[in-house]
Write a protein that holds these residues in place. Sequence first.
Motif, PDB file in Angstrom:
ATOM      1  N   GLU A   1     -58.186  42.124  10.990  1.00  0.00           N
ATOM      2  CA  GLU A   1     -57.327  40.759  10.560  1.00  0.00           C
ATOM      3  C   GLU A   1     -55.984  41.540  11.418  1.00  0.00           C
ATOM      4  O   GLU A   1     -54.738  41.129  12.012  1.00  0.00           O
ATOM      5  CB  GLU A   1     -57.320  40.297   8.894  1.00  0.00           C
ATOM      6  CG  GLU A   1     -55.139  40.999   8.566  1.00  0.00           C
ATOM      7  CD  GLU A   1     -55.414  39.513   7.895  1.00  0.00           C
ATOM      8  OE1 GLU A   1     -54.978  38.389   7.175  1.00  0.00           O
ATOM      9  OE2 GLU A   1     -56.996  38.489   8.184  1.00  0.00           O
ATOM     10  N   CYS A   2     -55.590  42.475  11.378  1.00  0.00           N
ATOM     11  CA  CYS A   2     -54.481  43.609  11.027  1.00  0.00           C
ATOM     12  C   CYS A   2     -54.729  44.554  13.228  1.00  0.00           C
ATOM     13  O   CYS A   2     -53.935  44.479  14.456  1.00  0.00           O
ATOM     14  CB  CYS A   2     -54.383  44.175  10.880  1.00  0.00           C
ATOM     15  SG  CYS A   2     -55.562  45.865  10.685  1.00  0.00           S
TER      16      CYS A   2
ATOM     17  N   CYS B   1     -60.799  46.353  12.307  1.00  0.00           N
ATOM     18  CA  CYS B   1     -60.055  45.000  11.146  1.00  0.00           C
ATOM     19  C   CYS B   1     -59.849  44.062  12.285  1.00  0.00           C
ATOM     20  O   CYS B   1     -58.998  44.386  12.988  1.00  0.00           O
ATOM     21  CB  CYS B   1     -59.041  45.826  10.208  1.00  0.00           C
ATOM     22  SG  CYS B   1     -58.161  44.853   9.130  1.00  0.00           S
TER      23      CYS B   1
ATOM     24  N   ALA C   1     -57.249  42.472  -3.297  1.00  0.00           N
ATOM     25  CA  ALA C   1     -57.277  42.751  -4.409  1.00  0.00           C
ATOM     26  C   ALA C   1     -58.108  42.801  -5.282  1.00  0.00           C
ATOM     27  O   ALA C   1     -58.388  41.240  -5.401  1.00  0.00           O
ATOM     28  CB  ALA C   1     -56.257  43.416  -5.999  1.00  0.00           C
TER      29      ALA C   1
ATOM     30  N   CYS D   1     -59.903  45.737   7.069  1.00  0.00           N
ATOM     31  CA  CYS D   1     -59.463  47.892   6.126  1.00  0.00           C
ATOM     32  C   CYS D   1     -59.182  47.224   4.857  1.00  0.00           C
ATOM     33  O   CYS D   1     -59.160  46.529   4.151  1.00  0.00           O
ATOM     34  CB  CYS D   1     -59.104  47.755   7.427  1.00  0.00           C
ATOM     35  SG  CYS D   1     -56.831  47.323   7.681  1.00  0.00           S
ATOM     36  N   ASN D   2     -58.554  48.369   4.371  1.00  0.00           N
ATOM     37  CA  ASN D   2     -58.218  48.700   2.795  1.00  0.00           C
ATOM     38  C   ASN D   2     -57.350  47.748   2.688  1.00  0.00           C
ATOM     39  O   ASN D   2     -56.926  47.387   1.437  1.00  0.00           O
ATOM     40  CB  ASN D   2     -58.561  49.929   2.527  1.00  0.00           C
ATOM     41  CG  ASN D   2     -59.461  50.566   2.417  1.00  0.00           C
ATOM     42  OD1 ASN D   2     -60.122  50.042   2.407  1.00  0.00           O
ATOM     43  ND2 ASN D   2     -59.579  52.042   2.912  1.00  0.00           N
ATOM     44  N   GLN D   3     -56.175  47.778   3.667  1.00  0.00           N
ATOM     45  CA  GLN D   3     -54.965  47.562   3.455  1.00  0.00           C
ATOM     46  C   GLN D   3     -54.747  45.981   3.621  1.00  0.00           C
ATOM     47  O   GLN D   3     -54.005  44.933   3.239  1.00  0.00           O
ATOM     48  CB  GLN D   3     -53.702  47.701   4.876  1.00  0.00           C
ATOM     49  CG  GLN D   3     -53.465  49.218   4.628  1.00  0.00           C
ATOM     50  CD  GLN D   3     -52.857  49.465   5.702  1.00  0.00           C
ATOM     51  OE1 GLN D   3     -52.686  48.975   6.424  1.00  0.00           O
ATOM     52  NE2 GLN D   3     -52.292  51.179   5.791  1.00  0.00           N
ATOM     53  N   CYS D   4     -55.854  45.184   4.495  1.00  0.00           N
ATOM     54  CA  CYS D   4     -56.082  43.342   4.717  1.00  0.00           C
ATOM     55  C   CYS D   4     -56.948  42.844   3.651  1.00  0.00           C
ATOM     56  O   CYS D   4     -56.681  41.797   3.851  1.00  0.00           O
ATOM     57  CB  CYS D   4     -56.279  43.152   5.568  1.00  0.00           C
ATOM     58  SG  CYS D   4     -55.172  43.943   7.167  1.00  0.00           S
ATOM     59  N   ARG D   5     -58.015  43.426   2.987  1.00  0.00           N
ATOM     60  CA  ARG D   5     -58.911  43.139   2.261  1.00  0.00           C
ATOM     61  C   ARG D   5     -57.500  42.806   0.674  1.00  0.00           C
ATOM     62  O   ARG D   5     -57.060  43.688   0.224  1.00  0.00           O
ATOM     63  CB  ARG D   5     -59.892  44.066   2.142  1.00  0.00           C
ATOM     64  CG  ARG D   5     -61.401  43.500   1.405  1.00  0.00           C
ATOM     65  CD  ARG D   5     -61.808  44.429   1.002  1.00  0.00           C
ATOM     66  NE  ARG D   5     -61.300  45.872   0.553  1.00  0.00           N
ATOM     67  CZ  ARG D   5     -61.982  46.987   1.037  1.00  0.00           C
ATOM     68  NH1 ARG D   5     -62.320  47.023   2.509  1.00  0.00           N
ATOM     69  NH2 ARG D   5     -61.386  48.077   0.465  1.00  0.00           N
TER      70      ARG D   5
ATOM     71  N   TYR E   1     -54.380  46.909  -8.735  1.00  0.00           N
ATOM     72  CA  TYR E   1     -53.478  47.538  -8.865  1.00  0.00           C
ATOM     73  C   TYR E   1     -52.423  45.807  -8.883  1.00  0.00           C
ATOM     74  O   TYR E   1     -52.165  45.339  -7.794  1.00  0.00           O
ATOM     75  CB  TYR E   1     -52.443  48.612  -7.514  1.00  0.00           C
ATOM     76  CG  TYR E   1     -53.670  49.545  -7.911  1.00  0.00           C
ATOM     77  CD1 TYR E   1     -53.014  50.247  -8.966  1.00  0.00           C
ATOM     78  CD2 TYR E   1     -53.940  50.039  -6.859  1.00  0.00           C
ATOM     79  CE1 TYR E   1     -54.408  51.449  -9.625  1.00  0.00           C
ATOM     80  CE2 TYR E   1     -55.336  51.060  -7.126  1.00  0.00           C
ATOM     81  CZ  TYR E   1     -55.178  51.930  -8.263  1.00  0.00           C
ATOM     82  OH  TYR E   1     -55.933  53.227  -7.993  1.00  0.00           O
TER      83      TYR E   1
ATOM     84  N   VAL F   1     -61.040  52.927  12.014  1.00  0.00           N
ATOM     85  CA  VAL F   1     -61.230  52.912  10.040  1.00  0.00           C
ATOM     86  C   VAL F   1     -62.219  52.225   9.315  1.00  0.00           C
ATOM     87  O   VAL F   1     -62.684  51.489   9.354  1.00  0.00           O
ATOM     88  CB  VAL F   1     -60.142  51.638   9.495  1.00  0.00           C
ATOM     89  CG1 VAL F   1     -58.180  52.189  10.477  1.00  0.00           C
ATOM     90  CG2 VAL F   1     -59.363  50.345  10.026  1.00  0.00           C
TER      91      VAL F   1
END
Length: 44
Positions: free
Chosen positions: A9-10, A7, A38, A32-36, A44, A15
């Motif tokens: 970003e982080c 990733c 929504a 990654c899923n956390q930085c992308r 959500y 991952v």
Amino acid sequence: MFMKGKCEECGLENVEVMEISKEGSNVKVTLCNQCRPADGAYAY
């Protein structure tokens, strides 16, 4: 398309990441899923 990578970003490595275009430009980043952000029906 999902792939294993790093990733931008982080900095997490090995991952599930996705290459996306930044809003308003043609610059592509790998996040990654956390930085992308929504998006779509799964936001959500």
